[in-house]
Structures are given as C-alpha cells and as structure tokens.
Design an enzyme around this catalytic site. Structure first.
Site, mmCIF file in Angstrom:
data_model
loop_
_atom_site.group_PDB
_atom_site.id
_atom_site.type_symbol
_atom_site.label_atom_id
_atom_site.label_comp_id
_atom_site.label_asym_id
_atom_site.label_seq_id
_atom_site.Cartn_x
_atom_site.Cartn_y
_atom_site.Cartn_z
ATOM 1 N N HIS A 288 -7.660 -17.773 -12.957
ATOM 2 C CA HIS A 288 -8.380 -16.522 -13.170
ATOM 3 C C HIS A 288 -9.468 -16.695 -14.233
ATOM 4 C CE1 HIS A 288 -4.702 -13.967 -11.694
ATOM 5 N NE2 HIS A 288 -5.133 -14.840 -10.803
ATOM 6 N N SER B 77 -7.871 -15.010 -5.895
ATOM 7 C CA SER B 77 -8.145 -14.267 -7.125
ATOM 8 C C SER B 77 -9.236 -14.908 -7.969
ATOM 9 C CB SER B 77 -6.861 -14.129 -7.949
ATOM 10 O OG SER B 77 -5.900 -13.364 -7.258
#
Length: 215
Positions: free
Chosen positions: A151, A93
C-alpha cells in the site's frame, strides 16, 4: 477497464499470486493484481477504482491512468518484497493507492484549470486518512496479515508516475514550462531509480543469500 478474478481457483492462485518463494518469476509482480481473496475485497477495489479513475481518465486520458494503475501495482509488489519479504500478495490495492495519490500530481499539473480543486484535495486526503486508519482492522479481526508495504509503495509511486506520464497540464501555468518539465523529468528518474533499486535489492539481499544457504 480492469479485469479481476476471485482468488478461489487453485490453478489461478498457483500461477498468478505473488509468492515470495517464486520471486524470480517476474510476472507475479503484476499478475497478483488479478486475484482477490473474497467478493468483498474485489467489490471494494473495483468501486474505488471507478470513483478514482473516471475523472482522471476524462482529464488525463486512459493510457496515463492505466500506466499509473499497473505501475503502482508493480511498485507495491516490489516494496512488499523488500519490507515484508515472506508475505503472499493478492489484490489491486497498491494500484488503487497509486490512483488515489496520483490525483495530487494531477492537481499540481492542472491547478489553474480544475474546478473544485480544493474539494478534490480534501477528498484525496480524507480517503487516504480513512484507509490508513482502517489498516489494523483485518489483523484485529483475525483475517491475516495486511500488505501495508505494498500500500505504501503504491501510494508513493502514484504522484511520481502521475508527474511523469500525465500528458495534460495547465496552460495558465505562471511557474514556467521549464520548471514543470524539470519536475516531470526528476519524477521519471526517481521512479526508475527506485524500481531498479528494488529489483537489485531482491536479487542481492534476498534471492542470492537464499541460494547460498546450505540445503
């Protein structure tokens, strides 16, 4: 091309997962991207990678896109290692976030020659907003902690890496090549300083204090 493995095999998990207790094993800051917690996690990352990376590869080349993807993953692990120091990491991610936000650098560098630049910017902002809004969902469903720090770090790395490594820029740039070169240089220096700072933080703020604790 992205290579992924489902994170069910114990041996793979033991050697590839980012384990905060084994942070001295430097390969883990990148190898965790090869593991995913389940098939849905894998499928989402692969599909989003294809959507985000394909136009960038066409317009900026494979090497730049690969650098951003891997660099974003490493920066994500470094960020998580400092802000969520006890969290195990799997998944790509952070690299995907870097690909997403690197579109901002691409739009800046090639703003005079890209078709549908406004639509592209809107799509990037929409995807980023949707993903941020979805961050609490796994915790609400009892699926475990989310590596939000990875992230965020990956997303911050994307534009900086893009400005530093994307080879193509607008030939109609009225701002002047010197200014663009300055922005590129500043971005490259910023990435290096942030990475070095994160490494030093891992050493002096986390690893050494743990070694000094009485057993």
């Amino acid at each position: 091309i992205a290579v992924h493995c489902l994170g069910d095999e114990a041996t793979l998990r033991r050697w590839l997962v980012y384990d905060p207790r084994q942070r001295v094993q430097g390969w883990r800051f990148a190898s965790y991207m090869l593991l995913h917690s389940n098939a849905l996690h894998l499928a989402l990352n692969v599909v989003i990678q294809l959507v985000l990376a394909t136009p960038l590869e066409v317009e900026q080349g494979r090497i730049g896109v690969a650098t951003i993807y891997l660099g974003g993953g490493v920066c994500g692990a470094l960020g998580a290692s400092l802000l969520q120091p006890s969290l195990f990491l799997v998944g790509a991610s952070a690299g995907v976030y870097a690909l997403l936000t690197s579109h901002l650098a691409h739009l800046y560098l090639c703003h005079g020659e890209l078709r549908y630049a406004g639509w592209r910017l809107g799509a990037v902002l929409l995807l980023a907003s949707a993903d941020v809004a979805s961050l609490p969902i796994p915790a609400l469903l009892g699926c475990g902690r989310v590596g939000w720090a990875a992230h965020v770090a990956g997303a911050l790395a994307g534009p900086l890496l893009g400005l530093a490594v994307f080879p193509n820029q607008s030939k109609k740039d009225a701002r002047g090549r010197r200014f663009v070169r300055f922005v590129r240089l500043l971005s490259a220096i910023s990435v290096m300083l942030l990475v070095v700072g994160a490494i030093l933080g891992n050493i002096y703020l986390i690893a050494l204090p743990q070694l000094r604790k009485p057993s």
